[in-house]
Design a protein around this motif. Structure first.
Motif, PDB file in Angstrom:
ATOM      1  N   THR A  93       7.625  38.379  12.775  1.00 38.38           N
ATOM      2  CA  THR A  93       6.610  37.485  13.330  1.00 38.38           C
ATOM      3  C   THR A  93       6.494  36.185  12.555  1.00 38.38           C
ATOM      4  N   ALA A  94       6.882  36.199  11.276  1.00 34.10           N
ATOM      5  CA  ALA A  94       6.789  34.981  10.469  1.00 34.10           C
ATOM      6  C   ALA A  94       7.692  33.894  11.024  1.00 34.10           C
ATOM      7  N   VAL A  95       8.850  34.290  11.560  1.00 34.66           N
ATOM      8  CA  VAL A  95       9.781  33.314  12.118  1.00 34.66           C
ATOM      9  C   VAL A  95       9.206  32.670  13.363  1.00 34.66           C
ATOM     10  N   ILE A  96       8.680  33.476  14.281  1.00 30.32           N
ATOM     11  CA  ILE A  96       8.092  32.939  15.507  1.00 30.32           C
ATOM     12  C   ILE A  96       6.878  32.085  15.178  1.00 30.32           C
ATOM     13  N   ARG A  97       6.040  32.584  14.269  1.00 28.45           N
ATOM     14  CA  ARG A  97       4.847  31.835  13.866  1.00 28.45           C
ATOM     15  C   ARG A  97       5.231  30.492  13.271  1.00 28.45           C
ATOM     16  N   SER A  98       6.223  30.477  12.412  1.00 29.75           N
ATOM     17  CA  SER A  98       6.644  29.229  11.784  1.00 29.75           C
ATOM     18  C   SER A  98       7.216  28.251  12.801  1.00 29.75           C
ATOM     19  N   PHE A  99       8.006  28.770  13.748  1.00 29.87           N
ATOM     20  CA  PHE A  99       8.589  27.885  14.744  1.00 29.87           C
ATOM     21  C   PHE A  99       7.504  27.203  15.571  1.00 29.87           C
ATOM     22  N   ILE A 100       6.510  27.965  15.997  1.00 25.69           N
ATOM     23  CA  ILE A 100       5.462  27.393  16.841  1.00 25.69           C
ATOM     24  C   ILE A 100       4.521  26.500  16.038  1.00 25.69           C
ATOM     25  N   SER A 117      20.011  33.576   2.676  1.00 22.93           N
ATOM     26  CA  SER A 117      18.789  33.579   1.861  1.00 22.93           C
ATOM     27  C   SER A 117      17.620  32.971   2.625  1.00 22.93           C
ATOM     28  N   ALA A 118      17.892  31.886   3.354  1.00 23.67           N
ATOM     29  CA  ALA A 118      16.839  31.230   4.123  1.00 23.67           C
ATOM     30  C   ALA A 118      16.288  32.165   5.197  1.00 23.67           C
ATOM     31  N   ARG A 119      17.168  32.869   5.898  1.00 29.99           N
ATOM     32  CA  ARG A 119      16.713  33.792   6.949  1.00 29.99           C
ATOM     33  C   ARG A 119      15.802  34.867   6.361  1.00 29.99           C
ATOM     34  N   GLU A 120      16.201  35.413   5.226  1.00 30.77           N
ATOM     35  CA  GLU A 120      15.410  36.477   4.605  1.00 30.77           C
ATOM     36  C   GLU A 120      14.035  35.969   4.173  1.00 30.77           C
ATOM     37  N   LEU A 121      13.994  34.799   3.548  1.00 30.29           N
ATOM     38  CA  LEU A 121      12.720  34.275   3.052  1.00 30.29           C
ATOM     39  C   LEU A 121      11.841  33.760   4.180  1.00 30.29           C
ATOM     40  N   PHE A 122      12.435  33.105   5.173  1.00 30.20           N
ATOM     41  CA  PHE A 122      11.651  32.643   6.310  1.00 30.20           C
ATOM     42  C   PHE A 122      11.046  33.827   7.066  1.00 30.20           C
ATOM     43  N   ALA A 123      11.830  34.905   7.218  1.00 34.41           N
ATOM     44  CA  ALA A 123      11.334  36.086   7.918  1.00 34.41           C
ATOM     45  C   ALA A 123      10.208  36.760   7.140  1.00 34.41           C
ATOM     46  N   ARG A 124      10.312  36.722   5.816  1.00 37.16           N
ATOM     47  CA  ARG A 124       9.291  37.391   4.992  1.00 37.16           C
ATOM     48  C   ARG A 124       8.028  36.560   4.825  1.00 37.16           C
ATOM     49  N   ASP A 125       8.207  35.249   4.559  1.00 41.07           N
ATOM     50  CA  ASP A 125       7.070  34.414   4.176  1.00 41.07           C
ATOM     51  C   ASP A 125       6.723  33.301   5.167  1.00 41.07           C
ATOM     52  N   GLY A 126       7.599  33.061   6.141  1.00 37.07           N
ATOM     53  CA  GLY A 126       7.368  31.938   7.047  1.00 37.07           C
ATOM     54  C   GLY A 126       7.892  30.644   6.442  1.00 37.07           C
ATOM     55  N   MET A 127       8.018  29.638   7.281  1.00 35.35           N
ATOM     56  CA  MET A 127       8.578  28.366   6.825  1.00 35.35           C
ATOM     57  C   MET A 127       7.653  27.646   5.853  1.00 35.35           C
ATOM     58  N   ASP A 128       6.379  27.626   6.154  1.00 33.42           N
ATOM     59  CA  ASP A 128       5.434  26.837   5.371  1.00 33.42           C
ATOM     60  C   ASP A 128       5.345  27.318   3.925  1.00 33.42           C
ATOM     61  N   LYS A 129       5.456  28.630   3.702  1.00 30.65           N
ATOM     62  CA  LYS A 129       5.286  29.183   2.358  1.00 30.65           C
ATOM     63  C   LYS A 129       6.605  29.390   1.630  1.00 30.65           C
ATOM     64  N   PHE A 181      13.919  35.268  20.903  1.00 29.12           N
ATOM     65  CA  PHE A 181      12.520  35.691  21.012  1.00 29.12           C
ATOM     66  C   PHE A 181      12.434  37.219  21.033  1.00 29.12           C
ATOM     67  N   ARG A 182      13.293  37.841  21.846  1.00 31.84           N
ATOM     68  CA  ARG A 182      13.265  39.295  21.994  1.00 31.84           C
ATOM     69  C   ARG A 182      13.650  39.994  20.687  1.00 31.84           C
ATOM     70  N   SER A 183      14.696  39.503  20.030  1.00 34.81           N
ATOM     71  CA  SER A 183      15.154  40.153  18.806  1.00 34.81           C
ATOM     72  C   SER A 183      14.133  40.037  17.686  1.00 34.81           C
ATOM     73  N   ASN A 184      13.458  38.881  17.602  1.00 35.14           N
ATOM     74  CA  ASN A 184      12.449  38.713  16.557  1.00 35.14           C
ATOM     75  C   ASN A 184      11.220  39.564  16.809  1.00 35.14           C
ATOM     76  N   VAL A 185      10.816  39.673  18.070  1.00 38.07           N
ATOM     77  CA  VAL A 185       9.680  40.534  18.403  1.00 38.07           C
ATOM     78  C   VAL A 185      10.027  41.980  18.089  1.00 38.07           C
ATOM     79  N   ALA A 186      11.225  42.409  18.491  1.00 42.06           N
ATOM     80  CA  ALA A 186      11.639  43.793  18.275  1.00 42.06           C
ATOM     81  C   ALA A 186      11.752  44.123  16.789  1.00 42.06           C
ATOM     82  N   ALA A 187      12.220  43.149  16.014  1.00 40.04           N
ATOM     83  CA  ALA A 187      12.404  43.377  14.581  1.00 40.04           C
ATOM     84  C   ALA A 187      11.118  43.196  13.781  1.00 40.04           C
ATOM     85  N   GLY A 188      10.083  42.711  14.441  1.00 41.38           N
ATOM     86  CA  GLY A 188       8.837  42.472  13.743  1.00 41.38           C
ATOM     87  C   GLY A 188       8.852  41.243  12.873  1.00 41.38           C
TER      88      GLY A 188
END
Length: 202
Positions: free
Chosen positions: A125-132, A27-39, A116-123
């Motif tokens: 971006t919320a995960v990468i954005r949240s991590f940084i 559930s966390a992976r799905e929501l973080f990918a959709r909305d990012g960590m902050d939201k 990094f590669r898998s997240n970029v390929a899958a689009g």
């Protein structure tokens, strides 16, 4: 499930049902990918997993720890975060770039690249954005918030520089950047990062 008392807890990996823990992570992976960590709230993750929010704290502690577990990061970025916390404001740029390069040039490089590669390929971006922004740079914002209200803009500009550096040096392997010694990269890149943090950006 009843959360154990503080006296009954043990250090290290938290015990519990693997099925419950896996549902929380999914559930966390799905929501973080959709909305990012902050939201993404812990309550939303708990609701999606069908568990009590207290269980998330029991298994993972904080939202930051859950996020890192969900993206399966092979290293703990705390070393970079701690180095930034200890650095004077006028040295943040060099400390950030130097420590990031040490992290990416370590034995964890292949695993980091895969994420990094898998997240970029899958689009995702919320995960990468949240991590940084929400893990690596969030604590810097109040320290560089001058003039007031500019802190978030500053770390967003830094994030653009950092993500571009990681992409071109490690994923796309642009030369000569990919082959430059870490010290050379720090000398070349850190002044720009420092300007974003403490210089004029208007």
């Amino acid at each position: 499930m009843t959360e154990p008392s503080a006296a009954g807890r043990r250090t290290g990996r938290r015990p519990g049902s693997p099925d419950t823990r896996d549902r929380i992570l999914t559930s966390a992976r799905e929501l973080f990918a959709r909305d990012g960590m902050d939201k993404t709230s812990m309550r939303a993750i708990a609701a999606a997993a069908g568990v009590d929010p207290a269980l998330i704290h029991h298994y993972f502690g904080s939202k930051r720890e859950l996020f890192l577990a969900a993206i399966e990061l092979p290293v703990d970025p705390q070393a970079v975060i701690s180095a930034l916390a200890a650095a004077p404001v006028d040295e943040l740029g060099a400390v950030l770039i130097r420590n990031l390069l040490q992290l990416w040039d370590s034995e964890a490089r292949d695993a980091l690249l895969a994420i990094f590669r898998s997240n970029v390929a899958a689009g995702d971006t919320a995960v990468i954005r949240s991590f940084i922004l929400d893990v690596m740079l969030k604590d810097i914002a109040p320290r560089v918030d001058s003039p007031q209200g500019s802190g978030q803009t500053r770390i967003t500009l830094v994030a653009s520089q950092v993500s571009g550096l990681l992409l071109t040096r490690y994923l796309m392997k642009f030369e000569p950047l990919a082959s430059m010694a870490a010290d050379e990269v720090v000398v070349a890149v850190a002044p720009t990062v420092q300007r974003y943090l403490t210089g004029r950006i208007d």
